[in-house]
Design a protein around this motif. Structure first.
Motif, PDB file in Angstrom:
ATOM      1  N   ASN A 116       7.945  -9.439 -12.955  1.00  8.19           N
ATOM      2  CA  ASN A 116       9.382  -9.690 -12.851  1.00  8.19           C
ATOM      3  C   ASN A 116      10.164  -8.490 -12.326  1.00  8.19           C
ATOM      4  OD1 ASN A 116       9.471 -12.384 -13.792  1.00  8.19           O
ATOM      5  ND2 ASN A 116       9.233 -11.675 -15.897  1.00  8.19           N
ATOM      6  N   ALA A 117       9.490  -7.368 -12.141  1.00  9.53           N
ATOM      7  CA  ALA A 117      10.155  -6.138 -11.680  1.00  9.53           C
ATOM      8  C   ALA A 117       9.759  -5.852 -10.234  1.00  9.53           C
ATOM      9  CB  ALA A 117       9.773  -4.969 -12.574  1.00  9.53           C
ATOM     10  N   PHE A 118      10.729  -5.399  -9.460  1.00  5.73           N
ATOM     11  CA  PHE A 118      10.470  -5.082  -8.049  1.00  5.73           C
ATOM     12  C   PHE A 118      11.057  -3.713  -7.756  1.00  5.73           C
ATOM     13  CE2 PHE A 118      11.181  -5.018  -3.494  1.00  5.73           C
ATOM     14  CZ  PHE A 118      10.093  -5.709  -2.976  1.00  5.73           C
ATOM     15  N   LEU A 119      10.314  -2.909  -7.028  1.00  2.00           N
ATOM     16  CA  LEU A 119      10.756  -1.567  -6.652  1.00  2.00           C
ATOM     17  C   LEU A 119      10.673  -1.405  -5.147  1.00  2.00           C
ATOM     18  CD1 LEU A 119      11.421   1.490  -7.384  1.00  2.00           C
ATOM     19  CD2 LEU A 119       8.948   1.846  -7.185  1.00  2.00           C
ATOM     20  N   THR A 120      11.709  -0.786  -4.579  1.00  2.00           N
ATOM     21  CA  THR A 120      11.628  -0.368  -3.181  1.00  2.00           C
ATOM     22  C   THR A 120      12.447   0.897  -2.997  1.00  2.00           C
ATOM     23  OG1 THR A 120      11.619  -1.178  -0.902  1.00  2.00           O
ATOM     24  CG2 THR A 120      13.615  -1.602  -2.207  1.00  2.00           C
ATOM     25  N   CYS A 121      12.336   1.464  -1.805  1.00  2.76           N
ATOM     26  CA  CYS A 121      13.091   2.671  -1.438  1.00  2.76           C
ATOM     27  C   CYS A 121      13.875   2.321  -0.181  1.00  2.76           C
ATOM     28  CB  CYS A 121      12.151   3.843  -1.194  1.00  2.76           C
ATOM     29  SG  CYS A 121      11.043   4.189  -2.583  1.00  2.76           S
ATOM     30  N   GLY A 122      15.142   2.012  -0.361  1.00  2.00           N
ATOM     31  CA  GLY A 122      15.936   1.442   0.706  1.00  2.00           C
ATOM     32  C   GLY A 122      16.128   2.326   1.920  1.00  2.00           C
ATOM     33  N   ASN A 123      15.963   3.640   1.775  1.00  2.00           N
ATOM     34  CA  ASN A 123      16.148   4.523   2.925  1.00  2.00           C
ATOM     35  C   ASN A 123      14.819   4.992   3.524  1.00  2.00           C
ATOM     36  OD1 ASN A 123      15.390   6.322   0.885  1.00  2.00           O
ATOM     37  ND2 ASN A 123      16.779   7.947   1.592  1.00  2.00           N
ATOM     38  N   GLU A 129       0.829  -1.208   0.000  1.00  2.00           N
ATOM     39  CA  GLU A 129       0.000   0.000   0.000  1.00  2.00           C
ATOM     40  C   GLU A 129       0.866   1.261   0.000  1.00  2.00           C
ATOM     41  OE1 GLU A 129      -3.998  -1.548   2.371  1.00  2.00           O
ATOM     42  OE2 GLU A 129      -2.223  -0.920   3.497  1.00  2.00           O
ATOM     43  N   ARG A 130       1.915   1.269   0.834  1.00  2.00           N
ATOM     44  CA  ARG A 130       2.776   2.455   0.866  1.00  2.00           C
ATOM     45  C   ARG A 130       3.549   2.582  -0.447  1.00  2.00           C
ATOM     46  NH1 ARG A 130       4.937   6.083   4.745  1.00  2.00           N
ATOM     47  NH2 ARG A 130       7.076   6.748   4.328  1.00  2.00           N
ATOM     48  N   ARG A 131       4.047   1.474  -0.974  1.00  2.00           N
ATOM     49  CA  ARG A 131       4.777   1.539  -2.244  1.00  2.00           C
ATOM     50  C   ARG A 131       3.855   1.990  -3.377  1.00  2.00           C
ATOM     51  NH1 ARG A 131       7.369  -3.824  -4.737  1.00  2.00           N
ATOM     52  NH2 ARG A 131       5.143  -4.286  -4.853  1.00  2.00           N
TER      53      ARG A 131
END
Length: 362
Positions: free
Chosen positions: A54-61, A29-31
């Motif tokens: 096949n694609a993944f997104l995140t925000c590491g910080n 939900e946040r992503r």
């Protein structure tokens, strides 16, 4: 290709995301809120924006986002941001890692990657002190001189570019009540830009000038009533700039503001040399505003007097702005040309195709 893209968020944008996605939401939900807001979408690869499995997104910080993923996937309490990112990569079975925040996750991080990762790339269009990125398969950027500086440090460096966000078309408006918009940073490290902004701010008495500036905590303190009693002069912006400064804007809010502006003023950072093409250029032209920016070497489709206007110094900047506002019906065609050209050239499909070609060459 199983591609994993990691973003780094600025403190100011994290504050906005916290307002849009309050605590308690799931990782997805946040992503999804982040993706819908379009922050940094010019750098997000086509499969990521399309929701490809096949694609993944995140925000590491982003501590809230990453903490939620860790809780949902049983990662031990107290895991570091690096540990969580590594767990995500392993869980995704990533083949290609594309990191937009490599200073936070440098070569020491790359050496810890699980065996499923075959190729590693990062984006870095700025000098970064002693940051070690040599373990990445390639450093990507769109400033040739900065790419050369990475090569001198032992990195493979390849030209790559932002691409127009398809949703920008929703924000192209005919009515543009704001004469000049500037969005970005203002500091003593951007000396040429700062001088230009100060001169243009003087037009605020007769023109609608909007500055949305991201200021440091020291700047905010220095410009407070208490701050004027402290020895913080070097952190204060000129009064003429501070008087019209508004808080920074991001994502769809930025697109909407550009869509209401005739001119988007841009100025390169000092360390870019003659290379041009920062994100604001793409955002301005993508949302149909007239880009007025300092002369230099621009990406394909950004041509002075054809798709944008260029200035040499503060004096010529003022001349170009007055020319555009006074004869907007004629100069508006240049803005329209710019919108058409970047939409033809700097597409997400082309960006993804180039990315795949670079990956294949590693």
């Amino acid at each position: 290709m199983r591609v994993f893209q990691n973003c780094g968020l600025t403190p100011s944008y994290l504050a906005r995301l916290d307002r849009l996605a309050p605590e308690g939401l799931s990782f997805q939900e946040r992503r999804n809120t982040f993706l819908d807001d379009r922050f940094g979408a010019l750098h997000l690869l086509q499969p990521v924006l399309a929701g490809d499995a096949n694609a993944f997104l995140t925000c590491g910080n982003d501590g809230r986002l990453q903490g939620r993923w860790a809780r949902e996937h049983g990662v031990r309490w107290g895991a570091t941001p690096e540990d969580i990112l590594l767990a995500q990569i392993e869980h995704h079975r990533t083949e290609v890692l594309y990191n937009l925040d490599p200073v936070a996750f440098p070569s020491s991080f790359v050496r810890r990657l699980p065996g499923c990762v075959r190729k590693t790339l990062c984006w870095r269009a700025a000098p970064s002190g002693n940051a070690d990125l040599t373990a990445y398969g390639a450093v990507l950027g769109n400033f040739p001189s900065i790419l050369d500086s990475w090569r001198e440090k032992g990195c493979r460096a390849e030209w790559f570019s932002p691409a127009i966000d398809p949703v920008m078309s929703e924000y192209v408006q005919d009515e543009r009540p704001i004469d000049v918009l500037f969005v970005g940073g203002y500091s003593r490290h951007h000396s040429a830009r700062a001088r230009t902004l100060e001169k243009v701010a003087a037009l605020a008495g007769s023109r609608k000038i909007v500055y949305c500036l991201d200021s440091s905590r020291l700047t905010r303190l220095a410009e407070s009533s208490i701050g004027y009693l402290l020895p913080l002069q070097k952190y204060r912006r000129p009064r003429i700039v501070a008087a019209i400064a508004k808080p920074p804007v991001f994502g769809r809010e930025l697109y909407e503001l550009i869509g209401r502006s005739k001119i988007v003023l841009n100025g390169a950072i000092d360390m870019a040399g003659q290379d041009r093409g920062n994100m604001r250029c793409f955002e301005a032209m993508g949302c149909g505003a007239l880009l007025v920016s300092d002369a230099g070497n621009y990406p394909e489709g950004m041509v002075a007097e054809d798709t944008m206007l260029a200035y040499r110094d503060e004096k010529s900047c003022l001349e170009q702005i007055e020319r555009a506002i006074s004869d907007w019906s004629a100069v508006r065609q240049i803005a329209m040309n710019g919108r058409i050209r970047v939409d033809e050239i700097h597409t997400k499909a082309r960006q993804w195709s180039l990315f795949q070609a670079i990956v294949a060459s590693l």
